[in-house]
Write a protein that holds these residues in place. Structure first.
Motif, PDB file in Angstrom:
ATOM      1  N   MET A   1     -11.029  15.406 -20.606  1.00 16.11           N
ATOM      2  CA  MET A   1     -12.169  14.505 -20.057  1.00 16.11           C
ATOM      3  C   MET A   1     -13.012  13.918 -21.056  1.00 16.11           C
ATOM      4  SD  MET A   1     -13.066  13.672 -17.147  1.00 16.11           S
ATOM      5  CE  MET A   1     -14.296  13.534 -15.777  1.00 16.11           C
ATOM      6  N   TYR A   2     -13.098  12.667 -21.017  1.00 18.38           N
ATOM      7  CA  TYR A   2     -13.852  11.945 -22.015  1.00 18.38           C
ATOM      8  C   TYR A   2     -15.451  11.666 -21.730  1.00 18.38           C
ATOM      9  CZ  TYR A   2      -9.380   9.840 -23.357  1.00 18.38           C
ATOM     10  OH  TYR A   2      -8.036   9.744 -23.889  1.00 18.38           O
ATOM     11  N   ASN A   3     -16.037  11.765 -22.674  1.00 16.66           N
ATOM     12  CA  ASN A   3     -17.502  11.376 -22.437  1.00 16.66           C
ATOM     13  C   ASN A   3     -17.545   9.856 -22.691  1.00 16.66           C
ATOM     14  OD1 ASN A   3     -18.412  10.713 -25.190  1.00 16.66           O
ATOM     15  ND2 ASN A   3     -18.718  12.809 -25.409  1.00 16.66           N
ATOM     16  N   GLU A   6     -16.720   8.349 -26.047  1.00 15.81           N
ATOM     17  CA  GLU A   6     -15.379   8.608 -26.358  1.00 15.81           C
ATOM     18  C   GLU A   6     -14.615   7.610 -25.692  1.00 15.81           C
ATOM     19  OE1 GLU A   6     -14.967  13.446 -27.107  1.00 15.81           O
ATOM     20  OE2 GLU A   6     -15.079  12.441 -25.175  1.00 15.81           O
ATOM     21  N   THR A   7     -15.029   7.302 -24.350  1.00  7.94           N
ATOM     22  CA  THR A   7     -14.307   6.354 -23.746  1.00  7.94           C
ATOM     23  C   THR A   7     -14.569   4.762 -24.390  1.00  7.94           C
ATOM     24  OG1 THR A   7     -14.602   7.587 -21.623  1.00  7.94           O
ATOM     25  CG2 THR A   7     -14.084   5.144 -21.287  1.00  7.94           C
ATOM     26  N   VAL A   8     -15.874   4.386 -24.860  1.00  5.59           N
ATOM     27  CA  VAL A   8     -16.055   3.120 -25.593  1.00  5.59           C
ATOM     28  C   VAL A   8     -15.047   3.251 -26.841  1.00  5.59           C
ATOM     29  CG1 VAL A   8     -17.756   2.035 -26.919  1.00  5.59           C
ATOM     30  CG2 VAL A   8     -18.471   2.998 -24.447  1.00  5.59           C
ATOM     31  N   GLU A  51      -6.173   0.792 -18.075  1.00  3.48           N
ATOM     32  CA  GLU A  51      -5.856   1.339 -16.616  1.00  3.48           C
ATOM     33  C   GLU A  51      -4.577   2.507 -16.984  1.00  3.48           C
ATOM     34  OE1 GLU A  51      -7.006  -1.225 -12.781  1.00  3.48           O
ATOM     35  OE2 GLU A  51      -5.152  -1.797 -14.016  1.00  3.48           O
ATOM     36  N   ASN A  52      -3.597   1.997 -17.599  1.00  2.00           N
ATOM     37  CA  ASN A  52      -2.602   2.944 -17.808  1.00  2.00           C
ATOM     38  C   ASN A  52      -2.959   3.889 -18.860  1.00  2.00           C
ATOM     39  OD1 ASN A  52      -0.790   1.392 -16.221  1.00  2.00           O
ATOM     40  ND2 ASN A  52      -0.091   0.246 -17.949  1.00  2.00           N
ATOM     41  N   HIS A  53      -3.752   3.757 -19.981  1.00  2.00           N
ATOM     42  CA  HIS A  53      -4.237   4.763 -20.834  1.00  2.00           C
ATOM     43  C   HIS A  53      -4.926   5.852 -20.185  1.00  2.00           C
ATOM     44  CE1 HIS A  53      -5.118   6.271 -24.777  1.00  2.00           C
ATOM     45  NE2 HIS A  53      -6.449   6.326 -24.375  1.00  2.00           N
ATOM     46  N   PHE A  54      -5.780   5.328 -19.354  1.00  2.00           N
ATOM     47  CA  PHE A  54      -6.854   6.346 -18.702  1.00  2.00           C
ATOM     48  C   PHE A  54      -6.512   6.909 -17.421  1.00  2.00           C
ATOM     49  CE2 PHE A  54      -9.649   4.223 -21.696  1.00  2.00           C
ATOM     50  CZ  PHE A  54     -10.264   4.863 -22.285  1.00  2.00           C
ATOM     51  N   ARG A  55      -5.239   6.358 -16.975  1.00  2.00           N
ATOM     52  CA  ARG A  55      -4.733   6.669 -15.701  1.00  2.00           C
ATOM     53  C   ARG A  55      -5.768   6.656 -14.437  1.00  2.00           C
ATOM     54  NH1 ARG A  55      -1.938  10.076 -19.356  1.00  2.00           N
ATOM     55  NH2 ARG A  55       0.208  10.327 -19.010  1.00  2.00           N
ATOM     56  N   VAL A  56      -6.294   5.417 -14.466  1.00  2.00           N
ATOM     57  CA  VAL A  56      -7.175   4.841 -13.452  1.00  2.00           C
ATOM     58  C   VAL A  56      -6.674   3.814 -12.743  1.00  2.00           C
ATOM     59  CG1 VAL A  56      -9.227   6.365 -14.470  1.00  2.00           C
ATOM     60  CG2 VAL A  56      -8.915   3.836 -14.928  1.00  2.00           C
ATOM     61  N   GLU A  57      -7.283   3.432 -11.694  1.00  2.00           N
ATOM     62  CA  GLU A  57      -7.089   2.062 -11.200  1.00  2.00           C
ATOM     63  C   GLU A  57      -8.398   1.494 -11.068  1.00  2.00           C
ATOM     64  OE1 GLU A  57      -5.014   0.104  -7.100  1.00  2.00           O
ATOM     65  OE2 GLU A  57      -4.347   1.840  -8.225  1.00  2.00           O
ATOM     66  N   LEU A  58      -8.695   0.208 -11.459  1.00  2.00           N
ATOM     67  CA  LEU A  58      -9.954  -0.605 -11.586  1.00  2.00           C
ATOM     68  C   LEU A  58      -9.860  -1.544 -10.337  1.00  2.00           C
ATOM     69  CD1 LEU A  58     -10.805  -0.469 -15.238  1.00  2.00           C
ATOM     70  CD2 LEU A  58     -12.065   0.784 -13.375  1.00  2.00           C
ATOM     71  N   PRO A  59     -10.583  -1.475  -9.328  1.00  2.00           N
ATOM     72  CA  PRO A  59     -10.578  -2.663  -8.310  1.00  2.00           C
ATOM     73  C   PRO A  59     -11.151  -3.910  -8.846  1.00  2.00           C
ATOM     74  CG  PRO A  59     -11.420  -0.465  -7.343  1.00  2.00           C
ATOM     75  CD  PRO A  59     -11.191  -0.390  -8.704  1.00  2.00           C
ATOM     76  N   ARG A  75     -17.417   1.656 -16.235  1.00  2.00           N
ATOM     77  CA  ARG A  75     -16.500   1.312 -15.032  1.00  2.00           C
ATOM     78  C   ARG A  75     -15.261   2.534 -15.050  1.00  2.00           C
ATOM     79  NH1 ARG A  75     -18.703  -3.767 -13.507  1.00  2.00           N
ATOM     80  NH2 ARG A  75     -21.000  -3.164 -13.398  1.00  2.00           N
ATOM     81  N   ILE A  76     -14.606   2.444 -16.152  1.00  2.00           N
ATOM     82  CA  ILE A  76     -13.704   3.414 -16.346  1.00  2.00           C
ATOM     83  C   ILE A  76     -14.234   4.826 -16.141  1.00  2.00           C
ATOM     84  CG2 ILE A  76     -12.052   4.361 -18.128  1.00  2.00           C
ATOM     85  CD1 ILE A  76     -11.501   1.390 -18.857  1.00  2.00           C
ATOM     86  N   GLN A  77     -15.179   5.221 -16.749  1.00  2.00           N
ATOM     87  CA  GLN A  77     -15.791   6.644 -16.702  1.00  2.00           C
ATOM     88  C   GLN A  77     -16.103   6.801 -15.353  1.00  2.00           C
ATOM     89  OE1 GLN A  77     -16.173   8.480 -19.772  1.00  2.00           O
ATOM     90  NE2 GLN A  77     -16.827  10.038 -18.705  1.00  2.00           N
ATOM     91  N   ALA A  78     -16.401   6.100 -14.630  1.00  2.00           N
ATOM     92  CA  ALA A  78     -16.863   6.371 -13.277  1.00  2.00           C
ATOM     93  C   ALA A  78     -15.682   6.831 -12.498  1.00  2.00           C
ATOM     94  CB  ALA A  78     -17.364   5.344 -12.546  1.00  2.00           C
ATOM     95  N   ARG A  79     -14.619   6.314 -12.994  1.00  2.00           N
ATOM     96  CA  ARG A  79     -13.086   6.632 -12.220  1.00  2.00           C
ATOM     97  C   ARG A  79     -12.563   7.822 -12.757  1.00  2.00           C
ATOM     98  NH1 ARG A  79     -11.870   3.986  -7.616  1.00  2.00           N
ATOM     99  NH2 ARG A  79     -13.297   2.251  -7.458  1.00  2.00           N
TER     100      ARG A  79
END
Length: 80
Positions: A1-3, A6-8, A51-59, A75-79
């Motif tokens: 899990m990223y903080n 780290e996400t930035v 999205e692929n890297h973090f394995r999330v989908e951003l609407p 936005r990525i962190q929230a997902r």
């Protein structure tokens, strides 16, 4: 899990690699359209890669109007 920091950092590293710019030129508060000199299609490529890297989908509604790396990271962190 990223903080958030780290996400930035991951986003900046991926953007630097993808668009072949020195990582040290990128700042979390930069407007990525201006800093990377990209258009909306290239921004979409970056978004897909993230999205692929973090394995999330951003609407679309969550990223519409976002143009700085830090907000994108939030936005990525929230997902995650």
């Amino acid at each position: 899990m990223y903080n958030i920091e780290e996400t930035v950092d991951e986003i900046l590293n991926l953007a630097a690699t993808h668009f072949k710019v020195p990582r040290e030129r990128l700042n979390p508060h930069d407007d990525f359209f201006k800093t990377l000199k990209i258009d909306s299609l290239q921004a979409l490529e970056l978004l897909t890669r993230l999205e692929n890297h973090f394995r999330v989908e951003l609407p679309d509604y969550e990223v519409q109007g976002v143009s700085d790396f830090r907000t994108l990271a939030e936005r990525i962190q929230a997902r995650l």
